[in-house]
Design an enzyme around this catalytic site. Structure first.
Site, PDB file in Angstrom:
ATOM      1  N   ASN A   9       0.866  -1.183   0.000  1.00 41.45           N
ATOM      2  CA  ASN A   9       0.000   0.000   0.000  1.00 41.45           C
ATOM      3  C   ASN A   9       0.902   1.231   0.000  1.00 41.45           C
ATOM      4  OD1 ASN A   9      -1.813   2.062   0.466  1.00 41.45           O
ATOM      5  ND2 ASN A   9      -2.223   1.491   2.592  1.00 41.45           N
ATOM      6  N   TRP A  10       0.963   1.870  -1.158  1.00 40.14           N
ATOM      7  CA  TRP A  10       1.864   3.024  -1.276  1.00 40.14           C
ATOM      8  C   TRP A  10       1.282   4.274  -0.623  1.00 40.14           C
ATOM      9  CZ3 TRP A  10       4.882   3.415  -6.581  1.00 40.14           C
ATOM     10  CH2 TRP A  10       5.789   2.360  -6.661  1.00 40.14           C
ATOM     11  N   LYS A  11       0.025   4.236  -0.218  1.00 41.50           N
ATOM     12  CA  LYS A  11      -0.630   5.411   0.368  1.00 41.50           C
ATOM     13  C   LYS A  11      -0.433   6.616  -0.560  1.00 41.50           C
ATOM     14  CE  LYS A  11       0.239   3.404   4.848  1.00 41.50           C
ATOM     15  NZ  LYS A  11       0.155   3.572   6.281  1.00 41.50           N
ATOM     16  N   HIS A  92      -9.455   0.955   5.045  1.00 42.64           N
ATOM     17  CA  HIS A  92      -8.166   1.201   5.713  1.00 42.64           C
ATOM     18  C   HIS A  92      -8.396   2.178   6.868  1.00 42.64           C
ATOM     19  CE1 HIS A  92      -4.052   2.482   6.435  1.00 42.64           C
ATOM     20  NE2 HIS A  92      -3.666   1.397   5.781  1.00 42.64           N
ATOM     21  N   GLU A  94      -6.808   4.618   7.795  1.00 46.99           N
ATOM     22  CA  GLU A  94      -6.611   6.028   7.438  1.00 46.99           C
ATOM     23  C   GLU A  94      -7.836   6.585   6.711  1.00 46.99           C
ATOM     24  OE1 GLU A  94      -2.753   5.566   5.606  1.00 46.99           O
ATOM     25  OE2 GLU A  94      -1.975   4.978   7.569  1.00 46.99           O
ATOM     26  N   GLU A 162      -5.373  -5.024  10.812  1.00 47.05           N
ATOM     27  CA  GLU A 162      -4.331  -4.018  10.976  1.00 47.05           C
ATOM     28  C   GLU A 162      -4.592  -3.219  12.256  1.00 47.05           C
ATOM     29  OE1 GLU A 162      -2.378  -2.868   7.025  1.00 47.05           O
ATOM     30  OE2 GLU A 162      -4.186  -1.685   7.183  1.00 47.05           O
ATOM     31  N   GLY A 168       2.683   2.020  10.697  1.00 44.71           N
ATOM     32  CA  GLY A 168       3.691   3.068  10.535  1.00 44.71           C
ATOM     33  C   GLY A 168       4.437   3.433  11.798  1.00 44.71           C
ATOM     34  N   SER A 207       3.440  -2.341  10.286  1.00 44.80           N
ATOM     35  CA  SER A 207       4.893  -2.372  10.506  1.00 44.80           C
ATOM     36  C   SER A 207       5.537  -3.712  10.143  1.00 44.80           C
ATOM     37  CB  SER A 207       5.225  -1.982  11.957  1.00 44.80           C
ATOM     38  OG  SER A 207       4.844  -0.642  12.204  1.00 44.80           O
ATOM     39  N   GLY A 228       2.740  -1.311   4.275  1.00 48.66           N
ATOM     40  CA  GLY A 228       2.764   0.090   3.878  1.00 48.66           C
ATOM     41  C   GLY A 228       4.169   0.548   3.533  1.00 48.66           C
ATOM     42  N   GLY A 229       4.859   1.109   4.509  1.00 49.84           N
ATOM     43  CA  GLY A 229       6.161   1.727   4.268  1.00 49.84           C
ATOM     44  C   GLY A 229       7.156   0.823   3.551  1.00 49.84           C
TER      45      GLY A 229
HETATM   46  C1  PEP Z   1      -0.728   0.032   5.956  1.00 49.23           C
HETATM   47  O1  PEP Z   1      -0.711   1.154   5.498  1.00 49.23           O
HETATM   48  O2  PEP Z   1      -1.696  -0.705   5.693  1.00 49.23           O
HETATM   49  C2  PEP Z   1       0.382  -0.415   6.775  1.00 49.23           C
HETATM   50  C3  PEP Z   1       0.311  -1.581   7.328  1.00 49.23           C
HETATM   51  O3  PEP Z   1       1.433   0.439   6.912  1.00 49.23           O
HETATM   52  P1  PEP Z   1       2.874   0.101   7.552  1.00 49.23           P
HETATM   53  O4  PEP Z   1       3.326  -1.224   6.966  1.00 49.23           O
HETATM   54  O5  PEP Z   1       3.762   1.232   7.125  1.00 49.23           O
HETATM   55  O6  PEP Z   1       2.689  -0.002   9.026  1.00 49.23           O
END
Ligand code: PEP
Length: 249
Positions: A9-11, A92, A94, A162, A168, A207, A228-229
Site C-alpha cells: 500500500n503506497w498510500k 483502511h 486512514e 491491521e 507506521g 509495521s 505500507g512503508g
Molecule cells: C498500511 O498502510 O496498511 C500499513 C500496514 O502500513 P505500515 O506497513 O507502514 O505499518
C-alpha cells in the site's frame, strides 16, 4: 492450504519516477508463483503502473461506494478497474479514522468494487485505547459484522487485520496476539459465511518488514501481509515476498 498474499500500500506516496521500483517487485512476484503479490498505488499511478508491469497485480487504495454521480473529486470502482486495477483496499484505518468512513460505507464500497470486477482487501483493526481497554476483539468483530459485504467469498475477498497502533509505528502485536485475533476473525467469518471461511485469506498489516515478516507470516491463521512503508521500494518489499514464499509457497 491458503496461498499467501502479500499486498503493498503506497498510500499517498510515489510518482512516475517511483514506478521503477515495480520492476523489481514484478520480477520477484514472477519468481515466486506460490505467492500472490499486489501493489495498491495512488489513483494517478494505476494506469502507468499497469502498463509498465502488466504481470504484476496493481490495485487501488479506495473506491467510492456509488457507481457514478455528483461526487466531486471521487473515483468509482469501475474507473480504477478501467485504469488497470485488479483489486482495491477498503476500510483502511486512514479512511475510517481520518475520513470518518463507517462500517456501512466500507461494506458498500466492497460491494461496489465487486460489481466492477475487483478483488477486495477489507481492513479492520482496533485503536490502542481499545486494545488497552481489553476491547480489541470486540471492536474488530463489530467492524467485520458491519462491513462484511454481501456475497463475501474467498475468491474475491480477503480480510486485513491491521491494529491501528501498529501502522507506521514500528510496533507490532505479539505473535500470540496476532494468532488469537486471526483465529477469532476466522471463527466469526465461519459463523457468517459458513465453510467458505476456511479458504478466506486473513492478512496481517502494521509495521511488517523484512526482519519480522517470517515470524508474522508464520503465525497461525496468517495468510499474508498488507505492507505500507516497506512496500515503497523493491529492496524492502521483495524480502517480505520471499518470506511468504518460504512459509507458504
Ligand atoms: C498500511 O498502510 O496498511 C500499513 C500496514 O502500513 P505500515 O506497513 O507502514 O505499518
Amino acid at each position: 492450504m491458503r496461498r499467501k498474499l502479500v499486498a503493498g500500500n503506497w498510500k499517498m506516496n510515489g510518482s512516475r519516477g517511483a514506478l521503477a521500483e515495480l520492476d523489481g517487485i514484478a520480477a520477484a512476484a514472477a519468481g515466486t508463483p506460490g505467492v500472490d503479490v499486489g501493489i495498491a498505488v495512488p489513483f494517478t499511478l494505476i494506469a502507468p503502473a499497469a502498463e509498465r508491469v502488466p504481470g504484476l497485480t496493481i490495485g487501488a487504495q479506495d473506491v467510492h461506494l456509488a457507481a457514478s454521480g455528483a461526487h466531486t473529486g471521487c473515483i468509482s470502482a469501475a474507473m480504477v478497474a478501467e485504469a488497470g486495477a485488479r483489486f482495491t483496499l477498503v476500510g483502511h484505518s486512514e479512511r475510517r479514522c481520518d475520513r470518518g468512513e463507517s462500517d456501512a460505507d466500507v461494506k458498500a464500497k466492497a460491494e461496489a468494487a465487486r460489481r466492477a470486477g475487483l478483488s477486495v482487501i477489507l481492513c479492520v483493526g482496533e485503536q490502542l485505547a481499545e486494545r488497552d481497554a481489553g476491547r480489541a476483539e470486540a471492536v474488530v468483530a463489530e467492524q467485520i459484522a458491519g462491513s462484511l459485504p454481501e456475497g463475501a467469498a474467498a475468491d474475491w475477498l480477503s480480510i486485513a487485520y491491521e491494529p491501528v497502533w501498529a501502522i507506521g509505528t514500528g510496533r507490532t502485536p505479539t505473535l500470540a496476539d496476532v494468532a488469537q485475533m486471526h483465529g477469532t476473525i476466522r471463527r466469526q467469518l465461519a459463523a457468517s459465511i459458513g465453510g467458505g471461511a476456511d479458504a478466506m485469506r486473513i492478512l496481517y498489516g502494521g509495521s511488517v518488514t523484512a526482519d519480522n515478516a517470517a515470524d508474522l507470516l508464520g503465525a497461525a491463521d496468517v495468510d499474508g501481509a498488507l505492507v505500507g512503508g516497506a512496500s515503497l521500494t523493491a529492496a524492502k518489499f521483495v524480502p517480505i515476498v520471499s518470506a511468504a514464499s518460504v512459509i507458504g509457497g
